[in-house]
Design an enzyme around this catalytic site. Structure first.
Site: not given
Ligand code: AHR
Length: 654
Positions: A48, A370-371, A239
């Site tokens: 990321e 993603n999350e 994120c």
């Molecule tokens: O890895 C850091 C963050 O942790 C990522 O962006 C997210 O997916 C998670 O909350």
């Protein structure tokens, strides 16, 4: 008297041996009966653009704000020369993608220039070649643009010149050699002669990038990834996929094509944490989706892109695309499949070919969201999957289970994923080292039917100290190793796993711990990296049963273990983790296959200080050592150090 003494010795010896035997556990490995194959994707990477991992990190561009598109157009630049001798004007051309450029007017023919500070300086090396390029247009006579690399004291350590500009925008490229090492160098560009020159995309790259690619990546950083022999590369996050709001979500189409046409946007980690603000954090997208696919290929990893599902980050704006307006988002996935796998006669396959890769990238997996959590995610994913599964049954679409490995959202999402027929479910866990130890058996009881697990983001979060690298303690890495024996033992359910995040710039991070730390000059592998490496470079092909008293080792007497067969090399590979503060003995009994007598190679990671961590000053405090032991039969005794991870590769008769 002599006889009595010998009997006494034999007695002592026997008592000693039987004493050891009574305490030492025996790990019984059924080497002839593979339990389940291990997916080649098992151990992978999560990338990321956080902590300046892309711009200012792996992306080898040394110039910050090269096209003057940051909110403050001259951020990262300092004017040199006296203003009265000329003018600096930021012109907005109204071109949507790369609107701004800089107009330099030297009215009296005196030197007028700019210095770029790089990303906390520029890391340069003596004897290395650097490629300077600039887009420029001359509107009144200018003789040349002088290009100089300056060391920390302002001394010139490399220089070149660009001249013969025309009245049209053109790209000018030139190369020079640097004469000294410096980690905080600057780049100065100076107009000489009287006139007006407009410039844009002022760029400086080392010639030596990974595989010497143009617009390439830092060789030392990518090498660390390649050394892990990763099974997959997840990108671009995290994120960052979601965006703080939908406007700042990751849109892959804006990251492909000519680099100068890619529209820069703010990085969501720019303002995410008030205590770690990074006002100069933007995404140039010089490292875009094409480059991610290329990177995956270069390091032998399956590409695993994650795309936005019509939701912005739920920790932030939580903005949603209405259910009846998802088509462009679904189209993004379809077009990505075409970009990665389509023939060169298709629109997106053609672009891939034009960018230099006519062969398909052979992408097999794509994540949607993603999350995310809640019904809003499930409702959207359902709409995506209806179209995607029908059009692309050959692709594995990955769903998520939210930000936590348990609790209300997790418990809601898993059955929903099952119901939707998702093939892989992404789980995230950022938890304490103790959580990792207690969860070494997490997957032993998972349902074997239905979706498989993608442990897509995990890291043991230990206490933090001042140094950036200080949270990557040996304690956290040891706990992850113990946990990973559980992932490996359950390779029938867990198909992919990746530590997160991958990179942290020691001078500009937002989140820690991270797997690899770096600055402009150094790359530091953490203890956690070495744990990943021990697993990923000893991945094997099949899991075999390894039991003590009929049970897997999941913390009994502080020990954890898993065993696999590497059918390619005909070896049994046993991983043993001792989280106890005392050394421990472990007998290994190999059943079903003949162990070849001779020496076996052990890789051992150990340190008696659980708070130890690797840092730029001392990068190898916790690093693997090799040992050898002699074996003569199918019973082998291992002496495990306190706080240690040991991997033994045991040759078996074919
Ligand atoms: O890895 C850091 C963050 O942790 C990522 O962006 C997210 O997916 C998670 O909350």
């Amino acid at each position: 008297m002599k006889l009595k003494f010998s009997i006494f010795l034999i007695f002592l010896l026997f008592a000693g041996i039987s004493g050891t035997l009574a305490q030492t556990k025996t790990l019984v490995v059924k080497a002839a009966s593979p339990v389940t194959p291990i997916q080649p994707t098992m151990w992978g990477l999560f990338f990321e653009d956080i902590n300046f991992a892309a711009d200012g990190g792996i992306y080898a561009e040394l110039v910050k704000n090269r096209s003057f598109e940051f909110y403050k157009p001259l951020m990262g630049w300092k004017k040199t020369g006296e203003e009265y001798v000329g003018q600096f004007q930021i012109i907005n051309s109204q071109n949507e993608n790369n609107p701004r450029f800089l107009r330099l007017e030297s009215l009296q023919g005196k030197e007028l220039g700019l210095v770029n500070e790089g990303f906390r300086g520029m890391g340069v090396k003596a004897g290395e070649n650097y490629l300077f390029s600039v887009f420029a247009r001359q509107s009144e006579g200018i003789s040349a643009l002088k290009v100089e690399l300056l060391d920390t004291e302002g001394k010139v350590i490399g220089q070149t010149e660009v001249k013969n500009f025309s009245g049209e925008w053109n790209k000018y490229e030139t190369k020079f050699t640097c004469s000294a090492n410096n980690s905080t160098a600057n780049l100065r560009v100076t107009l000489s002669g009287k006139g007006v020159l407009e410039i844009d995309m002022v760029s400086l790259f080392p010639e030596n990038t990974f595989k010497n690619r143009k617009n390439g990546l830092r060789a030392d950083m990518v090498q660390k990834l390649a050394d892990l022999k990763p099974g997959f590369l997840r990108f671009p996050g995290g994120c960052i996929v979601e965006g703080h709001e939908l406007e700042t979500r990751y849109q892959w189409k804006k990251t492909v094509g000519n680099v100068e046409d890619r529209q820069m946007i703010v990085n969501r980690w720019n303002t995410e944490f008030a205590h770690r603000n990074a006002p100069d954090y933007f995404q140039s997208y010089g490292l875009g989706f094409y480059e991610y696919f290329l990177l995956s290929e270069d390091i032998g990893a399956e590409p695993l892109p994650i795309l936005n599902c019509g939701m912005a980050c739920q920790f932030n704006s939580c903005e949603l695309v209405p259910l009846d307006a998802l088509d462009p988002y679904i189209q993004d996935v379809l077009d990505l499949i075409e970009f990665a796998n389509g023939t060169t006669t298709t629109k997106w396959g053609k672009l891939r070919a034009e960018m230099g890769h006519p062969e398909p990238f052979n992408m097999k997996m794509v994540g949607v969201g993603n999350e995310q959590w809640g019904t809003q995610y499930v409702d959207r994913l359902k709409i995506f999957l209806k179209v995607l599964n029908e059009k692309h049954p050959e692709i594995i679409f990955v769903g998520g289970s939210g930000p936590s490995p348990d609790g209300k959202d997790f418990d809601y999402l898993w059955p929903e994923m099952r119901q939707l027929g998702v093939k892989l479910v992404d789980e995230h866990y950022y938890r304490s080292p103790d959580w990792f130890l207690q969860n070494a058996a997490r997957y032993d009881s998972y349902d074997r039917k239905g979706p498989k697990v993608f442990a897509g983001e995990y890291a043991a979060h230990d206490k933090e100290e001042k140094d950036a690298e200080s949270r990557n303690t040996w304690k956290s890495a040891l706990a992850e190793a113990a946990f990973m024996t559980g992932l490996e033992r359950n390779a029938d359910v867990v198909h992919l796993a990746s530590y997160a995040p991958l990179f942290g710039n020691v001078n500009a991070w937002q989140w820690r711990p991270d797997l690899i730390w770096f600055d402009n000059e150094h790359v530091v592998a953490t203890p956690n990296y070495y744990v990943q490496k021990i697993f990923s470079t000893n991945a094997g092909t099949d899991v075999v049963s390894a039991l003590v008293d009929g049970k897997p080792l999941t913390g009994q007497d502080s020990l954890y273990s898993s065993a696999i067969i590497d059918s390619k090399t005909s070896e049994l590979v046993v991983k043993m983790v001792n989280v106890g503060k005392k050394p421990a003995s472990l007998n290994l009994s190999v059943e079903g296959r003949k162990v070849l007598a001779g020496e076996i190679r052990l890789q051992v990671l150990t340190n008696e200080d659980l708070t130890a961590y690797n840092h730029i000053g001392k990068p190898e405090i916790v690093s693997p050592v090799e040992r050898k032991i002699k074996i003569s039969g199918k019973k082998i005794l291992f002496e495990l150090d306190a706080y240690s991870v040991t991997v033994a590769r045991i040759p078996l008769k074919k």
